[in-house]
Write a protein that holds these residues in place. Structure first.
Motif, PDB file in Angstrom:
ATOM      1  N   UNK A 299      25.544 -22.741  30.199  1.00 41.11           N
ATOM      2  CA  UNK A 299      24.255 -23.287  30.602  1.00 41.11           C
ATOM      3  C   UNK A 299      24.150 -24.772  30.234  1.00 41.11           C
ATOM      4  N   UNK A 300      23.594 -25.561  31.163  1.00 42.77           N
ATOM      5  CA  UNK A 300      23.416 -27.000  30.980  1.00 42.77           C
ATOM      6  C   UNK A 300      21.917 -27.356  31.044  1.00 42.77           C
ATOM      7  N   UNK A 301      21.510 -28.319  30.259  1.00 46.28           N
ATOM      8  CA  UNK A 301      20.154 -28.899  30.182  1.00 46.28           C
ATOM      9  C   UNK A 301      19.132 -27.944  29.570  1.00 46.28           C
ATOM     10  N   UNK A 302      18.086 -28.519  28.975  1.00 43.97           N
ATOM     11  CA  UNK A 302      17.245 -27.820  28.013  1.00 43.97           C
ATOM     12  C   UNK A 302      16.426 -26.660  28.598  1.00 43.97           C
ATOM     13  N   UNK A 303      15.772 -26.828  29.761  1.00 50.78           N
ATOM     14  CA  UNK A 303      14.934 -25.737  30.294  1.00 50.78           C
ATOM     15  C   UNK A 303      15.737 -24.464  30.578  1.00 50.78           C
ATOM     16  N   UNK A 304      16.839 -24.556  31.334  1.00 45.96           N
ATOM     17  CA  UNK A 304      17.644 -23.341  31.534  1.00 45.96           C
ATOM     18  C   UNK A 304      18.187 -22.771  30.225  1.00 45.96           C
ATOM     19  N   UNK A 305      18.533 -23.640  29.276  1.00 45.53           N
ATOM     20  CA  UNK A 305      19.057 -23.173  27.993  1.00 45.53           C
ATOM     21  C   UNK A 305      18.028 -22.304  27.276  1.00 45.53           C
ATOM     22  N   UNK A 306      16.790 -22.782  27.233  1.00 46.19           N
ATOM     23  CA  UNK A 306      15.723 -22.033  26.550  1.00 46.19           C
ATOM     24  C   UNK A 306      15.550 -20.642  27.160  1.00 46.19           C
ATOM     25  N   UNK A 307      15.585 -20.563  28.481  1.00 51.12           N
ATOM     26  CA  UNK A 307      15.369 -19.278  29.156  1.00 51.12           C
ATOM     27  C   UNK A 307      16.570 -18.353  29.006  1.00 51.12           C
ATOM     28  N   UNK A 308      17.776 -18.915  29.098  1.00 50.56           N
ATOM     29  CA  UNK A 308      18.982 -18.108  28.915  1.00 50.56           C
ATOM     30  C   UNK A 308      19.026 -17.503  27.519  1.00 50.56           C
ATOM     31  N   UNK A 309      18.600 -18.256  26.517  1.00 50.64           N
ATOM     32  CA  UNK A 309      18.597 -17.738  25.144  1.00 50.64           C
ATOM     33  C   UNK A 309      17.679 -16.532  25.017  1.00 50.64           C
ATOM     34  N   UNK A 310      16.556 -16.551  25.737  1.00 54.22           N
ATOM     35  CA  UNK A 310      15.655 -15.391  25.734  1.00 54.22           C
ATOM     36  C   UNK A 310      16.321 -14.195  26.426  1.00 54.22           C
ATOM     37  N   UNK A 311      16.861 -14.439  27.626  1.00 49.54           N
ATOM     38  CA  UNK A 311      17.447 -13.343  28.405  1.00 49.54           C
ATOM     39  C   UNK A 311      18.645 -12.708  27.705  1.00 49.54           C
ATOM     40  N   UNK A 312      19.346 -13.499  26.917  1.00 51.90           N
ATOM     41  CA  UNK A 312      20.545 -12.939  26.296  1.00 51.90           C
ATOM     42  C   UNK A 312      20.242 -11.995  25.146  1.00 51.90           C
ATOM     43  N   UNK A 313      18.993 -11.927  24.749  1.00 48.19           N
ATOM     44  CA  UNK A 313      18.580 -10.877  23.816  1.00 48.19           C
ATOM     45  C   UNK A 313      18.817  -9.512  24.469  1.00 48.19           C
ATOM     46  N   UNK A 314      18.671  -9.493  25.809  1.00 52.26           N
ATOM     47  CA  UNK A 314      18.891  -8.258  26.575  1.00 52.26           C
ATOM     48  C   UNK A 314      20.378  -8.070  26.906  1.00 52.26           C
ATOM     49  N   UNK A 315      21.013  -9.145  27.423  1.00 53.06           N
ATOM     50  CA  UNK A 315      22.358  -8.990  27.980  1.00 53.06           C
ATOM     51  C   UNK A 315      23.476  -9.087  26.941  1.00 53.06           C
ATOM     52  N   UNK A 316      23.276  -9.874  25.896  1.00 51.79           N
ATOM     53  CA  UNK A 316      24.272 -10.033  24.837  1.00 51.79           C
ATOM     54  C   UNK A 316      25.630 -10.491  25.369  1.00 51.79           C
ATOM     55  N   UNK A 317      25.592 -11.509  26.214  1.00 49.35           N
ATOM     56  CA  UNK A 317      26.812 -12.114  26.756  1.00 49.35           C
ATOM     57  C   UNK A 317      27.321 -13.211  25.816  1.00 49.35           C
ATOM     58  N   UNK A 318      28.558 -13.617  26.048  1.00 48.75           N
ATOM     59  CA  UNK A 318      29.086 -14.796  25.359  1.00 48.75           C
ATOM     60  C   UNK A 318      28.438 -16.019  25.985  1.00 48.75           C
ATOM     61  N   UNK A 319      27.818 -16.847  25.160  1.00 49.18           N
ATOM     62  CA  UNK A 319      27.067 -17.992  25.676  1.00 49.18           C
ATOM     63  C   UNK A 319      27.728 -19.303  25.288  1.00 49.18           C
ATOM     64  N   UNK A 320      27.916 -20.163  26.305  1.00 51.18           N
ATOM     65  CA  UNK A 320      28.307 -21.555  26.092  1.00 51.18           C
ATOM     66  C   UNK A 320      27.109 -22.419  26.472  1.00 51.18           C
ATOM     67  N   UNK A 321      26.816 -23.389  25.649  1.00 50.63           N
ATOM     68  CA  UNK A 321      25.680 -24.271  25.911  1.00 50.63           C
ATOM     69  C   UNK A 321      26.145 -25.722  25.840  1.00 50.63           C
ATOM     70  N   UNK A 322      25.769 -26.522  26.833  1.00 50.87           N
ATOM     71  CA  UNK A 322      26.046 -27.953  26.788  1.00 50.87           C
ATOM     72  C   UNK A 322      24.739 -28.720  26.780  1.00 50.87           C
ATOM     73  N   UNK A 323      24.499 -29.434  25.690  1.00 50.66           N
ATOM     74  CA  UNK A 323      23.351 -30.337  25.609  1.00 50.66           C
ATOM     75  C   UNK A 323      23.794 -31.694  26.157  1.00 50.66           C
ATOM     76  N   UNK A 324      23.313 -32.037  27.344  1.00 48.49           N
ATOM     77  CA  UNK A 324      23.700 -33.295  27.979  1.00 48.49           C
ATOM     78  C   UNK A 324      22.895 -34.478  27.459  1.00 48.49           C
ATOM     79  N   UNK A 325      21.882 -34.199  26.683  1.00 50.56           N
ATOM     80  CA  UNK A 325      21.018 -35.205  26.077  1.00 50.56           C
ATOM     81  C   UNK A 325      19.833 -34.477  25.475  1.00 50.56           C
TER      82      UNK A 325
END
Length: 365
Positions: A82-108
């Motif tokens: 996941x890239x950029x802050x808004x999608x990152x915030x939402x993916x972190x919530x959803x992964x409470x359900x899915x428990x996938x391996x998460x990569x996050x890139x903060x572009x700024x």
């Protein structure tokens, strides 16, 4: 499916991630891309376009979350990147359900960490501490952002990796209009390319330009800008009139910026903080020197490219004096332009992808 790539919108994807994602095909990695777009024209099987988060409407966010949930459930990826802050915030919530391996890139780190109210910043930091698990791999585009997250106790260093930007390759552009041989042209063109928000240093650039034009003849200042009306830091629309009235040439929403870079003599980057400034790489591609504010991201790229000088951020006097220095030392800045082009390979897509690919392979096998 191997990897789900989640980006902010179609513009961000096409500009920063499209060439990077192209490498996934070369390594036979199965992927699906998700980004927001209001037109919904893309019909490719491996791209999904979902609701744009252009307002703070709760229903819009719920729709976005549901659409993203459905895509993850349908595609069942091994990794979500996941890239950029808004999608990152939402993916972190959803992964409470899915428990996938998460990569996050903060572009700024954007508005929240630069100038947001301290309460909002504290809320975001608290949220990230809760949801950003130690098992997640977190990428930053400069060491300063990594250190900031570590100081706030959001992450452990062991889960962090610094990448050289989003990946940038020397472009096949028309170089016939690039003329770096003459340091005494009748008119000198100075250019800034930035979103129309406070943190990009728009006002510092404009005020410095006004002062320079009062003191020097035949200096032309240009601003290529992009409006973001929903951004809380967006500058009021009537400032456009102020810029025009002070004889600064302003252009909005230009898709191909290279003809304008080719015709300029200097590019100014005056932002308050960056991940890794794309415009400095674009300047190097055209062998143009830069003046950049002394902030994270800018100082990192300048250290590698050696294609310009720094000035103090949020400081009109410092920028004014730096532009004056450029006007009196044109030959020095011509060398800076050449340096940038010669050193640009460090930020190439292949170097960025090599880091990502190494981490992907650890988790896909």
């Amino acid at each position: 499916m191997d990897i789900l790539i989640v980006d902010k919108n179609k513009f961000k994807f096409n500009k920063f991630r499209k060439s990077f994602v192209g490498n996934l095909d070369k390594f036979n990695l199965r992927y699906h891309v998700v980004y927001s777009d209001h037109e919904f024209k893309n019909k490719r099987n491996n791209i999904s376009e979902i609701t744009e988060l252009k307002s703070l409407n709760v229903l819009v966010y719920l729709r976005y979350i549901f659409q993203l949930y459905s895509i993850i459930k349908t595609n069942n990826p091994k990794i979500i990147h996941c890239f950029t802050i808004n999608p990152i915030i939402i993916i972190l919530i959803l992964n409470v359900i899915f428990r996938k391996k998460i990569f996050i890139t903060f572009t700024g780190l954007g508005h929240i960490f630069i100038s947001a109210h301290s309460i909002l910043k504290k809320i975001v930091i608290f949220y990230l501490r809760i949801f950003l698990r130690k098992s997640y791999v977190v990428f930053f585009q400069n060491i300063h952002d990594l250190e900031l997250f570590h100081d706030y106790k959001i992450i452990n260093r062991s889960q962090c990796i610094v990448v050289p930007g989003s990946g940038y390759d020397i472009c096949n552009i028309n170089r016939s209009s690039i003329d770096n041989s003459n340091s005494n042209m009748d008119e000198i063109n100075i250019l800034m390319i930035a979103r129309f928000i406070k943190e990009k240093g728009i006002k510092e650039y404009v005020e410095s330009a006004i002062r320079i034009m009062q003191d020097f003849k035949n200096i032309k200042f240009n601003l290529i800008t992009f409006e973001e009306r929903m951004n809380p830091s967006s500058i009021q629309k009537n400032y456009f009139s102020y810029i025009k009235n002070n004889k600064i040439n302003i252009l909005k929403n230009i898709k191909d910026i290279y003809p304008y870079i080719n015709k300029c003599d200097l590019i100014v980057q005056a932002s308050y903080r960056e991940g890794l400034p794309r415009v400095v790489l674009e300047a190097a591609n055209c062998q143009k020197p830069v003046l950049v504010s002394k902030v994270p991201g800018n100082i990192d790229v300048l250290k590698v490219l050696n294609n310009g000088k720094i000035f103090e951020p949020k400081n009109i006097d410092s920028l004014y004096n730096s532009i004056k220095y450029f006007l009196y030392n044109r030959s020095e800045f011509l060398e800076y332009g050449k340096n940038g082009f010669l050193n640009l390979d460090y930020y190439s897509t292949k170097n960025v992808f090599k880091i990502y690919e190494t981490e992907y392979m650890k988790n896909i096998k």
